[in-house]
Design a protein around this motif. Structure first.
Motif, mmCIF file in Angstrom:
data_model
loop_
_atom_site.group_PDB
_atom_site.id
_atom_site.type_symbol
_atom_site.label_atom_id
_atom_site.label_comp_id
_atom_site.label_asym_id
_atom_site.label_seq_id
_atom_site.Cartn_x
_atom_site.Cartn_y
_atom_site.Cartn_z
ATOM 1 N N TRP A 121 60.345 1.896 -6.618
ATOM 2 C CA TRP A 121 61.483 2.752 -6.944
ATOM 3 C C TRP A 121 62.110 3.343 -5.685
ATOM 4 C CZ3 TRP A 121 63.834 2.141 -11.249
ATOM 5 C CH2 TRP A 121 63.132 1.769 -12.401
ATOM 6 N N PHE B 216 64.294 0.645 -4.507
ATOM 7 C CA PHE B 216 65.413 0.492 -5.437
ATOM 8 C C PHE B 216 66.507 1.508 -5.125
ATOM 9 C CE2 PHE B 216 67.513 1.776 -9.386
ATOM 10 C CZ PHE B 216 67.934 0.563 -9.909
ATOM 11 N N TYR B 217 66.117 2.777 -5.027
ATOM 12 C CA TYR B 217 67.106 3.816 -4.781
ATOM 13 C C TYR B 217 67.539 3.859 -3.314
ATOM 14 C CZ TYR B 217 66.538 5.766 -9.456
ATOM 15 O OH TYR B 217 66.535 5.944 -10.825
ATOM 16 N N THR C 214 71.251 1.249 -0.756
ATOM 17 C CA THR C 214 72.556 1.789 -1.148
ATOM 18 C C THR C 214 73.576 0.699 -1.453
ATOM 19 O OG1 THR C 214 73.161 1.992 1.187
ATOM 20 C CG2 THR C 214 72.199 3.936 0.119
ATOM 21 N N ARG D 81 72.871 -1.837 -3.402
ATOM 22 C CA ARG D 81 72.562 -2.357 -4.739
ATOM 23 C C ARG D 81 73.491 -1.709 -5.765
ATOM 24 N NH1 ARG D 81 67.654 -3.944 -7.730
ATOM 25 N NH2 ARG D 81 66.453 -3.790 -5.799
ATOM 26 N N VAL E 52 74.134 0.040 -8.822
ATOM 27 C CA VAL E 52 73.365 0.789 -9.810
ATOM 28 C C VAL E 52 74.356 1.648 -10.594
ATOM 29 C CG1 VAL E 52 71.510 2.450 -10.196
ATOM 30 C CG2 VAL E 52 71.345 0.818 -8.305
ATOM 31 N N ARG F 276 73.879 5.456 -10.611
ATOM 32 C CA ARG F 276 73.566 6.149 -9.366
ATOM 33 C C ARG F 276 74.457 7.388 -9.187
ATOM 34 N NH1 ARG F 276 71.147 4.234 -4.699
ATOM 35 N NH2 ARG F 276 71.546 2.055 -5.256
ATOM 36 N N GLY G 162 65.565 10.432 -11.867
ATOM 37 C CA GLY G 162 66.484 9.761 -10.966
ATOM 38 C C GLY G 162 67.231 10.741 -10.080
#
Length: 253
Positions: free
Chosen positions: A39, A42-43, A46, A48, A50, A53, A82
């Protein structure tokens, strides 16, 4: 261990669940403290795309709050918080909020979006001693559908432990039968055969399956609403996608 696989599973001992965790490689873990690195990556990426987000709160959570369907502001737990978008909305509506996530990276972002009154917790919501309850509301925006089938009892046990009498669960979850949603493989396929060892992006559920699961002990929640998420217009400042369920469940008084 066969008892862990029906749609409405009975609780199992933590040792049994931990043993089943080992059937998945470390790279597949999205639900335990060992999944925090995934994770974080994942976060931290930047580039990606999402969709949630930079989004606002889930449209159904905002609607329930505005309509007073969740009762007077009380204590709320935001599971898998999140960026803090839902925790911020709850706090703005007068709720006392605990928000938890596996990713330290995203919690650093959340701290910039939520007021200081929101208590941010880093770690596994199923084992963190700080999440004592009772809460009047538990909001789950995408945590449940990243659990393997054998970890559903962990989710139900958490609800039974922390959700107070008359409290609500608001749920955002992959819906079966929708393009771009989660996996519709049968539970056993995640443990044996060619598809074993991965959750394939998360699990999609039918409405009947969700009603049955959350009605099961020890949570024993009644379903007050379960509908496809509404896709908001751009200027609403809300998040919604038509491949997700918007759910409202309630614990008995």
């Amino acid at each position: 261990m066969d008892e862990l696989f029906p749609a409405a599973p009975a609780p199992a001992g933590e040792d049994d669940l931990a043993l089943l965790d080992t059937l998945f490689p470390a790279t597949a873990d999205r639900w335990s403290e060992d999944g925090s690195a995934w994770w974080d990556a994942f976060y931290g990426d930047t580039g990606r795309p999402v969709p949630f987000r930079d989004a606002g709160p889930d449209e159904h959570l905002a609607a329930y709050l505005a309509a007073g369907r969740l009762g007077a502001p009380g204590r709320a737990l935001d599971l898998g918080c999140g960026t803090g978008r839902n925790a911020a909305e709850l706090a703005a509506r007068g709720w006392e909020v605990d928000a938890v996530d596996l990713s330290a990276t995203v919690l650093a972002t959340a701290r910039t979006r939520v007021p200081a009154s929101v208590r941010l917790h880093h770690g596994d919501a199923f084992t963190l001693p700080a999440l004592t309850g009772p809460y009047d509301l538990v909001h789950d925006s995408g945590c449940f559908h990243h659990l393997p089938p054998h970890r559903r009892p962990s989710h139900l046990a958490l609800l039974a432990r922390v959700l107070g009498p008359g409290g609500h669960l608001t749920l955002t979850c992959f819906a079966s039968g929708r393009p771009d949603s989660g996996s519709e493989l049968p539970d056993a396929a995640f443990y044996r055969g060619e598809h074993a060892g991965s959750l394939h992006g998360g699990l999609a559920y039918s409405a009947d399956a969700l009603r049955d699961i959350f009605a099961s002990p020890p949570a024993s929640l009644s379903c007050e609403e379960l509908r496809p998420m509404r896709v908001p217009v751009l200027d609403e400042g809300l998040f919604g996608a038509d491949f997700l369920w918007a759910g409202l469940f309630r614990r008995g008084a």
